[in-house]
Each structure stands twice: as C-alpha cells, then as structure tokens.
Write a protein that holds these residues in place. Structure first.
Motif, mmCIF file in Angstrom:
data_model
loop_
_atom_site.group_PDB
_atom_site.id
_atom_site.type_symbol
_atom_site.label_atom_id
_atom_site.label_comp_id
_atom_site.label_asym_id
_atom_site.label_seq_id
_atom_site.Cartn_x
_atom_site.Cartn_y
_atom_site.Cartn_z
ATOM 1 N N LEU A 18 0.742 -1.078 0.020
ATOM 2 C CA LEU A 18 0.141 0.009 -0.057
ATOM 3 C C LEU A 18 0.926 1.158 -0.099
ATOM 4 C CD1 LEU A 18 -3.009 0.782 0.478
ATOM 5 C CD2 LEU A 18 -2.511 1.284 2.697
ATOM 6 N N GLY A 19 0.703 2.234 -1.058
ATOM 7 C CA GLY A 19 1.707 3.189 -1.187
ATOM 8 C C GLY A 19 1.199 4.356 -0.429
ATOM 9 N N TRP A 20 2.286 5.491 -0.480
ATOM 10 C CA TRP A 20 1.736 6.739 0.244
ATOM 11 C C TRP A 20 0.889 7.538 -0.300
ATOM 12 C CZ3 TRP A 20 3.938 9.323 4.432
ATOM 13 C CH2 TRP A 20 3.574 10.690 4.431
ATOM 14 N N GLY A 21 0.503 7.300 -1.602
ATOM 15 C CA GLY A 21 -0.596 7.905 -2.137
ATOM 16 C C GLY A 21 -1.840 7.143 -2.448
ATOM 17 N N ASP A 22 -2.066 6.147 -1.674
ATOM 18 C CA ASP A 22 -2.928 4.924 -1.898
ATOM 19 C C ASP A 22 -4.209 5.240 -0.801
ATOM 20 O OD1 ASP A 22 -2.258 3.743 -4.284
ATOM 21 O OD2 ASP A 22 -1.267 2.402 -3.025
ATOM 22 N N VAL A 23 -4.087 6.360 0.133
ATOM 23 C CA VAL A 23 -5.066 6.641 0.814
ATOM 24 C C VAL A 23 -5.592 7.945 0.872
ATOM 25 C CG1 VAL A 23 -3.923 5.015 2.676
ATOM 26 C CG2 VAL A 23 -3.213 7.354 2.673
ATOM 27 N N SER A 24 -7.015 7.849 1.100
ATOM 28 C CA SER A 24 -7.747 9.329 0.761
ATOM 29 C C SER A 24 -7.193 10.489 1.759
ATOM 30 C CB SER A 24 -9.310 9.326 0.985
ATOM 31 O OG SER A 24 -9.421 8.500 1.940
ATOM 32 N N GLY A 260 6.541 0.671 -0.315
ATOM 33 C CA GLY A 260 5.730 1.377 -1.279
ATOM 34 C C GLY A 260 4.917 0.755 -2.045
ATOM 35 N N ALA A 261 4.140 1.282 -2.994
ATOM 36 C CA ALA A 261 3.362 0.881 -3.844
ATOM 37 C C ALA A 261 3.944 0.198 -5.191
ATOM 38 C CB ALA A 261 2.251 1.730 -4.012
ATOM 39 N N VAL A 262 3.516 -0.779 -5.902
ATOM 40 C CA VAL A 262 3.714 -1.010 -7.259
ATOM 41 C C VAL A 262 2.999 -0.205 -7.995
ATOM 42 C CG1 VAL A 262 3.652 -3.051 -8.756
ATOM 43 C CG2 VAL A 262 4.220 -3.284 -6.694
ATOM 44 N N THR A 263 3.566 0.461 -8.925
ATOM 45 C CA THR A 263 2.748 1.428 -9.846
ATOM 46 C C THR A 263 1.853 0.798 -11.013
ATOM 47 O OG1 THR A 263 4.746 2.090 -10.881
ATOM 48 C CG2 THR A 263 3.907 3.296 -9.027
ATOM 49 N N TYR A 264 2.812 -0.083 -11.545
ATOM 50 C CA TYR A 264 2.107 -0.885 -12.419
ATOM 51 C C TYR A 264 2.714 -2.444 -12.456
ATOM 52 C CZ TYR A 264 6.344 -0.739 -15.064
ATOM 53 O OH TYR A 264 7.869 -1.040 -15.359
ATOM 54 N N LEU A 283 -1.560 0.895 -11.216
ATOM 55 C CA LEU A 283 -1.886 0.341 -9.843
ATOM 56 C C LEU A 283 -1.942 1.379 -8.771
ATOM 57 C CD1 LEU A 283 -0.173 -3.314 -10.109
ATOM 58 C CD2 LEU A 283 -2.737 -2.527 -10.274
ATOM 59 N N GLY A 284 -0.895 1.279 -7.683
ATOM 60 C CA GLY A 284 -0.771 2.223 -6.702
ATOM 61 C C GLY A 284 0.158 3.270 -6.745
ATOM 62 N N SER A 285 -0.032 4.155 -6.064
ATOM 63 C CA SER A 285 0.625 5.351 -5.971
ATOM 64 C C SER A 285 1.332 5.718 -4.905
ATOM 65 C CB SER A 285 -0.301 6.400 -6.308
ATOM 66 O OG SER A 285 -0.010 7.908 -6.370
ATOM 67 N N ASN A 286 2.635 6.537 -5.066
ATOM 68 C CA ASN A 286 3.731 7.144 -3.981
ATOM 69 C C ASN A 286 3.538 8.535 -3.960
ATOM 70 O OD1 ASN A 286 4.114 4.226 -3.002
ATOM 71 N ND2 ASN A 286 5.152 4.001 -4.960
ATOM 72 N N TYR A 287 2.642 9.113 -4.913
ATOM 73 C CA TYR A 287 2.774 10.512 -5.108
ATOM 74 C C TYR A 287 2.545 11.263 -3.841
ATOM 75 C CZ TYR A 287 1.663 15.049 -6.920
ATOM 76 O OH TYR A 287 1.314 16.391 -7.283
ATOM 77 N N GLU A 298 12.016 7.432 -1.441
ATOM 78 C CA GLU A 298 11.088 7.645 -0.513
ATOM 79 C C GLU A 298 9.844 6.967 -1.016
ATOM 80 O OE1 GLU A 298 11.508 10.199 2.707
ATOM 81 O OE2 GLU A 298 12.883 9.086 2.357
ATOM 82 N N GLY A 299 9.611 6.943 -1.942
ATOM 83 C CA GLY A 299 8.241 6.264 -2.735
ATOM 84 C C GLY A 299 8.401 4.829 -2.125
ATOM 85 N N GLY A 300 9.573 4.178 -2.005
ATOM 86 C CA GLY A 300 9.589 2.817 -1.584
ATOM 87 C C GLY A 300 9.695 2.424 -0.390
ATOM 88 N N ILE A 301 10.090 3.456 0.440
ATOM 89 C CA ILE A 301 10.383 3.211 2.051
ATOM 90 C C ILE A 301 9.524 3.906 2.810
ATOM 91 C CG2 ILE A 301 12.670 2.173 1.526
ATOM 92 C CD1 ILE A 301 13.765 4.881 2.388
ATOM 93 N N ARG A 302 8.743 4.789 2.431
ATOM 94 C CA ARG A 302 7.833 5.712 3.417
ATOM 95 C C ARG A 302 6.637 5.531 3.111
ATOM 96 N NH1 ARG A 302 8.254 12.324 3.465
ATOM 97 N NH2 ARG A 302 6.534 12.902 4.913
ATOM 98 N N THR A 303 5.937 5.093 4.149
ATOM 99 C CA THR A 303 4.319 4.595 3.900
ATOM 100 C C THR A 303 3.429 5.527 5.016
ATOM 101 O OG1 THR A 303 4.804 2.814 5.570
ATOM 102 C CG2 THR A 303 5.086 2.312 3.205
ATOM 103 N N PRO A 304 1.974 5.229 4.644
ATOM 104 C CA PRO A 304 1.323 5.622 5.627
ATOM 105 C C PRO A 304 1.375 4.855 6.832
ATOM 106 C CG PRO A 304 0.272 5.033 3.525
ATOM 107 C CD PRO A 304 1.604 4.641 3.214
ATOM 108 N N ALA A 305 1.169 5.703 7.950
ATOM 109 C CA ALA A 305 1.139 4.937 9.242
ATOM 110 C C ALA A 305 0.677 5.944 10.373
ATOM 111 C CB ALA A 305 2.786 4.526 9.678
ATOM 112 N N ALA A 306 0.174 5.006 11.439
ATOM 113 C CA ALA A 306 -0.535 5.742 12.449
ATOM 114 C C ALA A 306 -0.618 4.772 13.763
ATOM 115 C CB ALA A 306 -2.045 6.418 12.180
ATOM 116 N N ILE A 307 -1.025 5.280 15.026
ATOM 117 C CA ILE A 307 -1.053 4.342 16.042
ATOM 118 C C ILE A 307 -2.237 5.417 16.677
ATOM 119 C CG2 ILE A 307 0.694 5.755 17.207
ATOM 120 C CD1 ILE A 307 1.167 3.282 18.972
#
Length: 440
Positions: A18-24, A260-264, A283-287, A298-307
């Motif tokens: 799941l990529g950085w740009g895949d969450v609303s 990060g996401a696979v884009t295609y 497919l996914g986005s890291n935009y 960064e698009g490969g190693i920085r992801t959405p995250a929360a606690i």
C-alpha cells in the motif's frame, strides 16, 4: 506503560504494497475511511520508514534489527527461513510476558511449514506462509511453495477471498480470548499485493467512475481501488468487533504498510502464479514521493502509518523520522516488559514521542541494505543512496522530500560522512545468519 491496571492488547496491521498516495487522507481518489479515521483520531506518523520489500520489513518489525543482520536473503523476498531457531521476536517476548500471540496473513520469513510462525513465538497462525497470493485460489507463485495457505503450519484448502477469510479468522480468535489475558494480534494482510482481484461489491463501487483516458489504465486502477477499499472495510470490521466486545479502549492499534506501492504490473510477473492474468498498467501511487517498491527512494520506503490508543494517545502528527524496527523496543518500554537483550536492537524506543513528552529525536539515523547491492543511510535531514554501480545520490529531505535535486557534488564532506556510516553498518550485517542457510 507503568500504572495501568491491565496490560493493553496490541493489534498491528501491516498492509502489503500500500503506497503513500493510496489513502484518501493523502489526497488519493481511493476511499479509505477506516484508515483515515484511525489516523485522524490517533497519532499520524508522517515519516514512518520501512524497507523497500516485504521480507525485510517483516524481519525488522519482529526483531527490532536491520534485516541485513540475518543475511542477504533477508533483504529480498525470501522463501528461505530468515530467523535462527529460538531467536527472540516481538511475539516471543510478549508471550514470555503473559500475552497470547497470533499471526493472520502473510508470513514470508520461511515458506516451508517447518519454519511456520509457531516456531517464533506465535501461539496461533493462519494465512500464507509464502508471499502474496491470489486472493481466491490462495496460491503463491508456481513452484515448491505455491500451496502455502495454512493453519498452524498445516497446509489447508479453503474457499473465499483471502481478505475476508483473514478478517473472519481474526475476529473469531479475538472473541475466543480469555478476558484476563492480553493478546498480540499481528495482522499482515496479503492485500493489496498482486494479483489484484477484488469482490464484485467493491468493483461496483468504482466501475462507473472515470480515472484515466486510457481504457486499460482506467480499468486497472478501478480494480486496484476496489482492492484497497475492500481492505479498508476489513480493518473497519475488526475495529467494530473490538467495540462490540468492549475491547477498543484497551487495544493499541498500529497501521502501516510493508513498503511502497507497485505502480504497474506486467503480466510477465503475474504469469508466475497458477491461473490466467492480464497486464495491470496502473496500480498504486506513492505521489508526490519519488520511486516505488523495490527502490530506496522515499516512495519505496516511506508509507502511511498511524497508532491509535483511545483516551491514552492524543490526536497529533509526528514528523520525526521513525523506522519499523522501533516498534519492538517501544512496546517493551511502553508495556514494561521483562527483557534484557536490548543491545542487539537497531530500533529505538519512541514512546516519549507518542506521548509528546519529547518533541523530536535529534539526528535520527536509519540504514537500508537492499540485496547487498544498493544501500541508503539517513541522518537528520540528509539521505545518501548508493546504487548498484556505487553512484552516490545525496538529498536534503527537509527541503526536498521529493528527491528531485541530487546534492552529492555540492556537499562531498556529507557524502563521505554518510558513506562511512554505511561501511560501519555493513560490518554488522550477516551477524545472525542461520548456520544451515546454504544447505536449505
């Protein structure tokens, strides 16, 4: 956390690809209301780093160490076993401190049933022993580990979508817990890894919308969006079950992705799976981050995250760089667990950040080893990347998070300093390789 009447449960959710740009909440056209709400009501981790591939991120999470410590095969998607026998993990440490432990989803730290999660601290396990699987056939890539769906190390056959089966199994397990015993539920979903196949209900949600002028890209993205929203809904079902069982207030929920996401994804990759598949050109986005899965940008190693921990953690955003290996030392500190081998950890305790008693970590350092071919090192705002040809790229992530301007020629002293840091870390790699790894 000292002073608690009862140790909290832990639900650790790890999405797959799941990529950085895949969450609303990051501006995606994909609807992810559950993830958005957990993030808004919890602590948003704006610079949460993982590894660029699946096996290494899982290794770091469970051991608190960089994956290279366990050998080159731990830095790539691996069907070989990664952890030495009886190696301490987050699960085994929690188990020794009275927790019931379980894993639901993708293991990928040893695809042979001999090395199933039960050997590494999990009381119960279910899902894929290998990597990402077809959601309906539950098959991994053709080969010795294609039949990988299991329960407690026993290979099984089931019908249903993998996301739904995993979710139902999680809820059933939580309902069966002794109310006096805390639990650790590690939930590494197989979604949204290719092959992309979402239930019709979720396909219908997007099918009448238009996202791309190219029909093939448009169709591909709709299927991917459906798969992401299906995952988001599954997380929502688990949160809802915690409410019904009056467990939400005493459960720490962490959500992130393994890379990060696979884009295609061309059919040359999915053709490795039993069955018939087609090209998925969008497919996914890291935009707006640069790069994608399997890269050290960064698009490969920085992801959405929360606690999220209701009434304990106040809603906020932490912009300090964090790393997936931090979770083990953080939980040991936060829960006041009995453990005394911290010297091996590469991760650090971030509990003071989560509770806002400390606002930032000065000059945080993080090291990446990708296939023993490419390396990266971040210290403070500076990040150095070494590619396979030893070319050096230097970025100021505070000023340039999109990594558009290579400053290596402008700051040779910083390049050399970070390069020496990489050399120092390399000397510690391979220190915990299984003695039988070349024989397996």
């Amino acid at each position: 956390m000292k002073g608690l009447d009862k140790k909290p449960n832990i639900l650790f959710i790890l999405a797959d690809d799941l990529g950085w740009g895949d969450v609303s909440y990051h501006g995606s056209e994909i609807e992810t209301p559950t993830i958005d709400r957990l993030t808004a009501r919890g602590v948003e981790l704006d610079q949460h780093y993982v590894c660029p591939l699946c096996t290494p991120s899982r290794t770091s999470l469970l051991t608190g160490e960089y994956p290279g410590r366990f050998g080159r095969h731990a830095t790539v998607p691996s069907s070989q076993p990664v952890l030495p026998d009886n190696y301490p993990t987050l699960a085994s440490i929690l188990k020794e401190n009275g927790y019931s432990t379980a894993l639901f989803g993708k293991w990928h730290l040893g695809s042979d049933p001999e090395f199933f999660p039960g050997k590494y601290g999990f009381d119960y396990s279910y899902g894929s022993l290998a990597g990402g699987v077809d959601p309906y056939t539950h098959r991994y890539k053709s080969g010795p580990y294609s039949h990988t769906w299991h329960r407690n190390g026993e290979l099984i056959e089931e019908k249903g979508h993998a996301t739904d089966l995993i979710t139902a199994e999680v809820i059933s397990w939580i309902k069966s817990r002794d109310e006096d015993q805390p639990w650790f539920c590690y939930l590494p979903y197989t979604a949204v890894h290719t092959p992309i196949r979402a239930p019709e209900k979720w396909q219908n949600k997007y099918w009448l919308r238009n996202y791309d002028i190219d029909p093939a890209r448009d169709s591909s993205f709709k299927s991917y969006a459906a798969y992401v929203s299906h995952l988001d809904s599954a997380v929502g079902k688990i949160v809802e079950s915690l409410k019904h069982l009056s467990l939400l207030e005493n459960t720490i929920i962490v959500f992130t992705s393994d890379n990060g996401a696979v884009t295609y994804n061309p059919s040359q990759d999915t053709i490795k799976y039993p069955g018939k598949y087609y090209d998925t050109p969008r497919l996914g986005s890291n935009y707006p981050l640069r790069g994608h899965k399997a890269q050290l940008y960064e698009g490969g190693i920085r992801t959405p995250a929360a606690i999220f921990w209701q009434h304990q953690l106040q809603p906020t955003k932490i912009e300090t760089p964090l790393y997936i290996a931090d979770w083990l030392p953080t939980f040991v500190s936060l829960l006041d667990l009995d453990y005394n081998e911290e010297e091996k950890w590469d991760g650090i305790d971030i509990s003071s950040l989560l509770f806002a008693s400390q606002m930032k970590l000065e000059e945080r350092s993080i090291y990446w080893n990708l296939k023993e071919e490419e390396y990266a090192y971040r210290q403070g705002k500076w990040k150095l990347i070494l590619d396979q040809n030893k070319n050096r790229e230097l970025y100021n992530l505070d000023a340039d998070p999109e990594e558009e301007q290579n400053l290596a020629s402008n700051h040779p002293e910083i390049v050399d300093n970070l390069f020496q840091k990489i050399l120092s870390e390399q000397k510690q790699d391979n220190r915990s390789v299984r003695s039988d790894i070349d024989k397996i």
